[in-house]
Write a protein that holds these residues in place. Structure first.
Motif, PDB file in Angstrom:
ATOM      1  N   SER A   7     -85.386 -38.453 -63.749  1.00  0.00           N
ATOM      2  CA  SER A   7     -85.647 -37.991 -62.392  1.00  0.00           C
ATOM      3  C   SER A   7     -84.768 -38.673 -61.358  1.00  0.00           C
ATOM      4  N   LYS A   8     -84.073 -39.737 -61.744  1.00  0.00           N
ATOM      5  CA  LYS A   8     -83.247 -40.464 -60.786  1.00  0.00           C
ATOM      6  C   LYS A   8     -81.910 -39.754 -60.593  1.00  0.00           C
ATOM      7  N   PRO A   9     -81.354 -39.801 -59.374  1.00  0.00           N
ATOM      8  CA  PRO A   9     -80.052 -39.156 -59.148  1.00  0.00           C
ATOM      9  C   PRO A   9     -78.976 -39.820 -59.975  1.00  0.00           C
ATOM     10  N   SER A  10     -78.022 -39.031 -60.416  1.00  0.00           N
ATOM     11  CA  SER A  10     -76.966 -39.543 -61.283  1.00  0.00           C
ATOM     12  C   SER A  10     -75.620 -39.392 -60.631  1.00  0.00           C
ATOM     13  N   LEU A  11     -74.884 -40.515 -60.509  1.00  0.00           N
ATOM     14  CA  LEU A  11     -73.520 -40.434 -60.002  1.00  0.00           C
ATOM     15  C   LEU A  11     -72.634 -39.677 -60.964  1.00  0.00           C
ATOM     16  N   THR A  12     -72.947 -39.802 -62.282  1.00  0.00           N
ATOM     17  CA  THR A  12     -72.160 -39.072 -63.267  1.00  0.00           C
ATOM     18  C   THR A  12     -72.258 -37.578 -63.015  1.00  0.00           C
ATOM     19  N   ARG A  13     -73.416 -37.120 -62.524  1.00  0.00           N
ATOM     20  CA  ARG A  13     -73.617 -35.693 -62.283  1.00  0.00           C
ATOM     21  C   ARG A  13     -73.488 -35.354 -60.790  1.00  0.00           C
ATOM     22  N   ALA A  14     -73.043 -36.326 -59.982  1.00  0.00           N
ATOM     23  CA  ALA A  14     -72.908 -36.074 -58.552  1.00  0.00           C
ATOM     24  C   ALA A  14     -71.982 -34.889 -58.321  1.00  0.00           C
ATOM     25  N   ARG A  15     -72.364 -34.012 -57.412  1.00  0.00           N
ATOM     26  CA  ARG A  15     -71.628 -32.772 -57.221  1.00  0.00           C
ATOM     27  C   ARG A  15     -70.735 -32.850 -55.994  1.00  0.00           C
ATOM     28  N   PHE A  16     -69.498 -32.462 -56.194  1.00  0.00           N
ATOM     29  CA  PHE A  16     -68.523 -32.398 -55.108  1.00  0.00           C
ATOM     30  C   PHE A  16     -67.842 -31.037 -55.193  1.00  0.00           C
ATOM     31  N   ASP A  17     -67.260 -30.640 -54.086  1.00  0.00           N
ATOM     32  CA  ASP A  17     -66.519 -29.380 -54.103  1.00  0.00           C
ATOM     33  C   ASP A  17     -65.220 -29.579 -54.866  1.00  0.00           C
ATOM     34  N   PRO A  18     -64.984 -28.806 -55.918  1.00  0.00           N
ATOM     35  CA  PRO A  18     -63.735 -28.948 -56.673  1.00  0.00           C
ATOM     36  C   PRO A  18     -62.591 -28.223 -55.983  1.00  0.00           C
ATOM     37  N   VAL A  19     -61.383 -28.482 -56.464  1.00  0.00           N
ATOM     38  CA  VAL A  19     -60.250 -27.662 -56.046  1.00  0.00           C
ATOM     39  C   VAL A  19     -60.575 -26.216 -56.402  1.00  0.00           C
ATOM     40  N   GLN A  20     -60.414 -25.300 -55.444  1.00  0.00           N
ATOM     41  CA  GLN A  20     -60.799 -23.914 -55.664  1.00  0.00           C
ATOM     42  C   GLN A  20     -60.026 -23.313 -56.840  1.00  0.00           C
ATOM     43  N   LEU A  21     -60.742 -22.592 -57.691  1.00  0.00           N
ATOM     44  CA  LEU A  21     -60.138 -22.065 -58.915  1.00  0.00           C
ATOM     45  C   LEU A  21     -59.022 -21.060 -58.631  1.00  0.00           C
ATOM     46  N   ASP A  22     -59.100 -20.341 -57.502  1.00  0.00           N
ATOM     47  CA  ASP A  22     -58.033 -19.376 -57.227  1.00  0.00           C
ATOM     48  C   ASP A  22     -56.721 -20.072 -56.876  1.00  0.00           C
ATOM     49  N   LYS A  23     -56.789 -21.395 -56.584  1.00  0.00           N
ATOM     50  CA  LYS A  23     -55.575 -22.157 -56.306  1.00  0.00           C
ATOM     51  C   LYS A  23     -54.992 -22.785 -57.568  1.00  0.00           C
ATOM     52  N   VAL A  24     -55.752 -22.742 -58.655  1.00  0.00           N
ATOM     53  CA  VAL A  24     -55.294 -23.314 -59.928  1.00  0.00           C
ATOM     54  C   VAL A  24     -55.548 -22.299 -61.045  1.00  0.00           C
ATOM     55  N   PRO A  25     -54.864 -21.151 -61.026  1.00  0.00           N
ATOM     56  CA  PRO A  25     -55.117 -20.108 -62.035  1.00  0.00           C
ATOM     57  C   PRO A  25     -54.880 -20.591 -63.452  1.00  0.00           C
ATOM     58  N   GLU A  26     -54.074 -21.673 -63.599  1.00  0.00           N
ATOM     59  CA  GLU A  26     -53.808 -22.183 -64.941  1.00  0.00           C
ATOM     60  C   GLU A  26     -55.075 -22.703 -65.623  1.00  0.00           C
ATOM     61  N   VAL A  27     -56.075 -23.095 -64.834  1.00  0.00           N
ATOM     62  CA  VAL A  27     -57.326 -23.576 -65.439  1.00  0.00           C
ATOM     63  C   VAL A  27     -58.039 -22.439 -66.150  1.00  0.00           C
ATOM     64  N   GLY A  28     -58.175 -21.307 -65.470  1.00  0.00           N
ATOM     65  CA  GLY A  28     -58.817 -20.148 -66.087  1.00  0.00           C
ATOM     66  C   GLY A  28     -58.058 -19.652 -67.308  1.00  0.00           C
ATOM     67  N   LEU A  29     -56.717 -19.586 -67.201  1.00  0.00           N
ATOM     68  CA  LEU A  29     -55.910 -19.127 -68.333  1.00  0.00           C
ATOM     69  C   LEU A  29     -56.051 -20.077 -69.522  1.00  0.00           C
ATOM     70  N   PHE A  30     -56.126 -21.366 -69.241  1.00  0.00           N
ATOM     71  CA  PHE A  30     -56.314 -22.375 -70.283  1.00  0.00           C
ATOM     72  C   PHE A  30     -57.626 -22.146 -71.021  1.00  0.00           C
ATOM     73  N   LEU A  31     -58.707 -21.944 -70.298  1.00  0.00           N
ATOM     74  CA  LEU A  31     -60.001 -21.721 -70.933  1.00  0.00           C
ATOM     75  C   LEU A  31     -60.019 -20.409 -71.710  1.00  0.00           C
ATOM     76  N   GLU A  32     -59.354 -19.399 -71.180  1.00  0.00           N
ATOM     77  CA  GLU A  32     -59.279 -18.113 -71.905  1.00  0.00           C
ATOM     78  C   GLU A  32     -58.558 -18.309 -73.238  1.00  0.00           C
ATOM     79  N   ARG A  33     -57.464 -19.071 -73.230  1.00  0.00           N
ATOM     80  CA  ARG A  33     -56.725 -19.310 -74.484  1.00  0.00           C
ATOM     81  C   ARG A  33     -57.577 -20.057 -75.502  1.00  0.00           C
ATOM     82  N   LEU A  34     -58.483 -20.884 -75.019  1.00  0.00           N
ATOM     83  CA  LEU A  34     -59.375 -21.616 -75.928  1.00  0.00           C
ATOM     84  C   LEU A  34     -60.518 -20.746 -76.432  1.00  0.00           C
TER      85      LEU A  34
END
Length: 377
Positions: A7-34
């Motif tokens: 029940s305690k908050p976790s820094l490991t799971r702390a949520r931040f806004d990531p770099v927007q996926l539309d600015k890094v299309p290589e991430v999506g293509l990488f996951l698709e290849r996997l």
């Protein structure tokens, strides 16, 4: 993991806004290849760290963590390859106590690596902060690290370059670009350290002893937050500095983390003293007294870690424990330098940590017993 822990908050799971996926299309293509499908954008968050990262659920339902290795151009590829080399070696020794999040794949062109996401993981630093990184977990952490150091890895398999820290040249003079980019607390730190010739000589001795020490497969960036606990399993993560190195650097990093916690625990220990007024300055005698109490309280954690380590790697060289103590001392200085990037001025705690680190570095063999590095638990 208990209900209270979960029940305690976790820094490991702390949520931040990531770099927007539309600015890094290589991430999506990488996951698709996997074969994992692209990220469901509504589920994606980033976790604290020096590298861009994305954690979330893909369109196939997979829970995935993707990291893009960043930093200096000359260093990025080396760090990326250390990660993939570790994963290649770890796959040959599956079934041992050496555990890391499941590796899903890599993209060298874009410096991307993908792992199974451990959604409910808590880091060792979080667990230590709420006293949940207990003796039993410390023994398991020692066994895991000893398993790593005992791996029969052939010379030439891993990066054999010396670890860059401590960089003795920085203790002599900062380059103009480093000076210009440093904040006031960093300049304070270097002003404190660079005028201390005895300390610099001690760091030179440590570097010389490290170079002459037996080399093993070593993590080389070991801190409590590199350990993760999830569903009762213990994992070690972040292999960007993985190489042939002195095992004492890793063990000293773990010991240094608990030594640093001694400093952090002194104010709370003093505040529990009858008659103490919160916020009142403590005397030198109070600090020494409660520092000793904190060392006594936390030494069993180090002893358990040391005992677990010796169970899986019983053979070490004659001067191993002294080098471990010296690296624990260096860790205190390293923590001060790292923390100085984020504060306006050095705190009394920073200076105390540096002072204890210096004391241990000057005569590490005298502190092996104090730190719990004798015999087995």
């Amino acid at each position: 993991m208990t209900t209270d822990q979960a029940s305690k908050p976790s820094l490991t799971r702390a949520r931040f806004d990531p770099v927007q996926l539309d600015k890094v299309p290589e991430v999506g293509l990488f996951l698709e290849r996997l074969g994992l499908g692209g990220f469901d954008a509504d589920t994606v968050v980033a976790h604290v760290g020096r590298n861009d990262n994305w954690a979330g659920t893909t369109t196939s339902g997979a829970k995935v963590f993707v990291k893009r290795v960043g930093g200096e151009p000359n260093d990025v590829l080396r760090r990326f390859r250390r990660i993939t080399i570790f994963e290649e070696i770890a796959s040959r020794f599956s079934g041992t106590e050496l555990r890391a999040p499941a590796f899903l794949g890599a993209d060298e062109e874009h410096r991307l690596v993908a792992f199974e996401q451990l959604e409910e993981a808590r880091s060792g630093s979080e667990l230590s902060a709420d006293e949940s990184f207990d003796d039993a977990l410390c023994r398991r952490a020692g066994r895991l690290l000893g398993t790593l150091h005992a791996l029969p890895v052939e010379p030439g398999t891993l990066d054999e370059s010396p670890h860059p820290l401590p960089a003795i040249e920085d203790f002599e003079a900062l380059t103009l670009p480093v000076f210009a980019s440093s904040c006031f607390a960093e300049i304070e730190s270097w002003a404190l350290l660079q005028r201390d010739g005895e300390l610099i000589d001690a760091l030179r001795r440590l570097r010389q002893r490290e170079l002459g020490a037996p080399k093993v497969a070593a993590h080389c960036d070991l801190r409590l937050d590199q350990y993760l606990v999830c569903d009762g399993d213990l994992y070690l993560t972040d292999w960007e500095e993985f190489r042939f190195g002195d095992a004492a650097r890793d063990v000293g990093g773990f010991v240094g983390e608990w030594l640093y916690r001694v400093i952090q625990g002194i104010p709370q220990s003093i505040s529990r003293e009858p008659g103490h007024v919160f916020g009142q300055d403590a005397s030198h005698e109070d600090i020494l007294k409660h520092g000793a109490l904190e060392i006594d309280r936390l030494r069993p954690r180090i002893r358990e870690f040391w005992g677990g380590y010796q169970e899986t790697r019983p053979e070490a060289d004659e001067y191993f424990a002294a080098r471990v103590a010296a690296f624990a001392g260096w860790h205190m200085l390293d923590r001060m330098l790292a923390g100085a990037r984020y504060v306006a001025r050095l705190t009394a705690g920073d200076r105390a940590a540096a002072g204890i680190g210096r004391t241990v570095l000057m005569a590490p063999q005298a502190f092996t017993s104090v730190l719990g590095l004798e015999g087995t638990s």
